[in-house]
Write an enzyme that holds these catalytic residues in place. Structure first.
Site, PDB file in Angstrom:
ATOM      1  N   ASP A 206      16.052  10.732  59.190  1.00 31.16           N
ATOM      2  CA  ASP A 206      17.478  10.779  58.870  1.00 31.16           C
ATOM      3  C   ASP A 206      18.236  10.228  60.066  1.00 31.16           C
ATOM      4  OD1 ASP A 206      20.067  11.497  57.735  1.00 31.16           O
ATOM      5  OD2 ASP A 206      18.985  12.966  56.520  1.00 31.16           O
ATOM      6  N   ASP A 235      18.914   4.944  60.927  1.00 33.17           N
ATOM      7  CA  ASP A 235      19.498   4.584  59.644  1.00 33.17           C
ATOM      8  C   ASP A 235      18.378   4.008  58.788  1.00 33.17           C
ATOM      9  OD1 ASP A 235      20.710   3.284  57.495  1.00 33.17           O
ATOM     10  OD2 ASP A 235      22.426   2.620  58.661  1.00 33.17           O
ATOM     11  N   PHE A 236      18.083   4.645  57.640  1.00 30.65           N
ATOM     12  CA  PHE A 236      16.915   4.182  56.887  1.00 30.65           C
ATOM     13  C   PHE A 236      17.085   2.798  56.268  1.00 30.65           C
ATOM     14  CE2 PHE A 236      18.382   7.435  53.466  1.00 30.65           C
ATOM     15  CZ  PHE A 236      19.202   6.525  52.831  1.00 30.65           C
ATOM     16  N   HIS A 254      20.809   8.335  43.850  1.00 31.46           N
ATOM     17  CA  HIS A 254      22.022   8.339  43.028  1.00 31.46           C
ATOM     18  C   HIS A 254      23.300   8.190  43.864  1.00 31.46           C
ATOM     19  CE1 HIS A 254      21.603  12.975  43.340  1.00 31.46           C
ATOM     20  NE2 HIS A 254      22.513  12.607  44.206  1.00 31.46           N
TER      21      HIS A 254
END
Length: 343
Positions: A206, A235-236, A254
């Protein structure tokens, strides 16, 4: 009922009963004032409960009577109330407690966002941005108290369901290394590791600030000390852990557009080309429960996120070089969407 039916008084009454925004706010009020915690000692009159909680007796009675009608609290005698199975979940620290989530749904900044739904329908913008002039994430970054309420609510919701979701995918036991992307402070990954003690290692990924919170978590301390859990702050969209057998996400996809999700998936495929991807998400279809339909609107007013259909998930995975292999139920509102990289 045929299209030519002329509505009668019963129809008008049935519709009128749907027009009150009361239950959610009353649940939040009950949590904020600790009603369920006080009633843990046993049933109590409204007068006594008002004295114990510093609330107005008349207004408190109205709140409790409505909630008892919904199964939240029980009216055991005239103006005498006790906890129910649902109200127990409003107690702080109670197993599967939803205290923090109940607190969140009554936050004024969230209610202000709902008031902008009519404008959202004509502009296509999330109600939160229309109400506050910035994104939800920007707001939470500038309002630490609101951010704490939001994070606590997400943790409560995840803790209540994570073990059931984890148990629904026994293949985790043979996954070797599992990386949870956007995994917050580790609730879901901890459930996976504790459910499958043979799983070699989990990587919690994360943003750096979130990972620092996880680093000091008492719940994660044993897993960190044993080496079964490692931390990855980034930051993925820019970097994901390498050497992974299974990437997982929970309530992440989502929140992002198709383009953003495809970018994340491609990053995973580039970094660990053979790793499968397992997303714990809601699925929009004709059988979706009321909760999913409500949550889809929550996503709209907060960040313009969308709950996808199975076909839409398949399209997103295909665009990123994956094939959707199956969708598994979990006996919760979540489904597990599994995809494997195409050669």
């Amino acid at each position: 009922m045929s299209e030519g039916h002329v509505p009668d008084a019963a129809d008008a009454f049935a519709l009128s009963q749907l027009m009150f925004p009361t239950t959610a706010l009353c649940i939040s009020v009950a949590a904020r004032h600790g009603l369920a915690d006080v009633l843990a000692d046993g049933s109590m009159s409204v007068r006594h409960l008002a004295e114990r909680t510093g609330t107005d007796e008349i207004q408190l009675g109205k709140v409790l009577r409505l909630l008892a009608e919904e199964g939240v609290f029980r009216e055991t005698g005239p103006d005498v109330f006790a906890n129910s199975r649902l109200s127990q979940l409003l107690r702080k620290g109670f197993p599967r407690s939803q205290y923090s989530m109940a607190h969140l749904v009554g936050e004024p900044w969230l209610w202000n966002s709902w008031s902008q739904l009519p404008r959202g329908l004509t502009t296509g913008k999330p109600g939160f941005e229309l109400a506050h002039g910035m994104t939800l994430w920007a707001y939470l970054g500038t309002a630490p108290a609101a951010g704490a309420v939001f994070n606590d609510a997400m943790r409560d919701f995840s803790e209540a369901l994570s073990d059931q979701v984890a148990q629904s995918f026994p293949e985790f036991a043979d996954s070797g290394v599992v990386a949870d992307l956007g995994g917050g402070t580790g609730t879901y990954l901890r459930a996976i590791l504790e459910t499958y003690p043979g799983l070699a290692r989990g990587i919690l990924a994360d943003l750096p600030a979130v990972i620092e919170q996880a680093r000091t978590s008492d719940e994660l301390a044993p897993l960190l000390a044993s080496g079964r859990l490692t931390l990855h702050g980034a930051d993925f969209f820019e970097a994901v852990p390498s050497g992974v057998d299974t990437y997982v996400v929970k309530q992440v996809m989502h929140s992002w557009s198709d383009q953003a999700v495809i970018q994340l998936l491609r990053r995973c495929k580039e970094t660990s080309p053979n790793a499968r991807f397992v997303a714990a998400e809601f699925i929009r279809d004709t059988k979706a429960p009321r909760f999913v339909k409500n949550f889809d609107l929550v996503m709209t007013i907060t960040m313009n996120g969308n709950i996808r259909t199975e076909a839409q998930y398949a399209d997103v995975f295909e665009a990123a070089g994956y094939e959707l292999t199956r969708v598994l139920p979990t006996d919760t509102a979540f489904s597990l969407v599994e995809a494997r990289p195409r050669p």
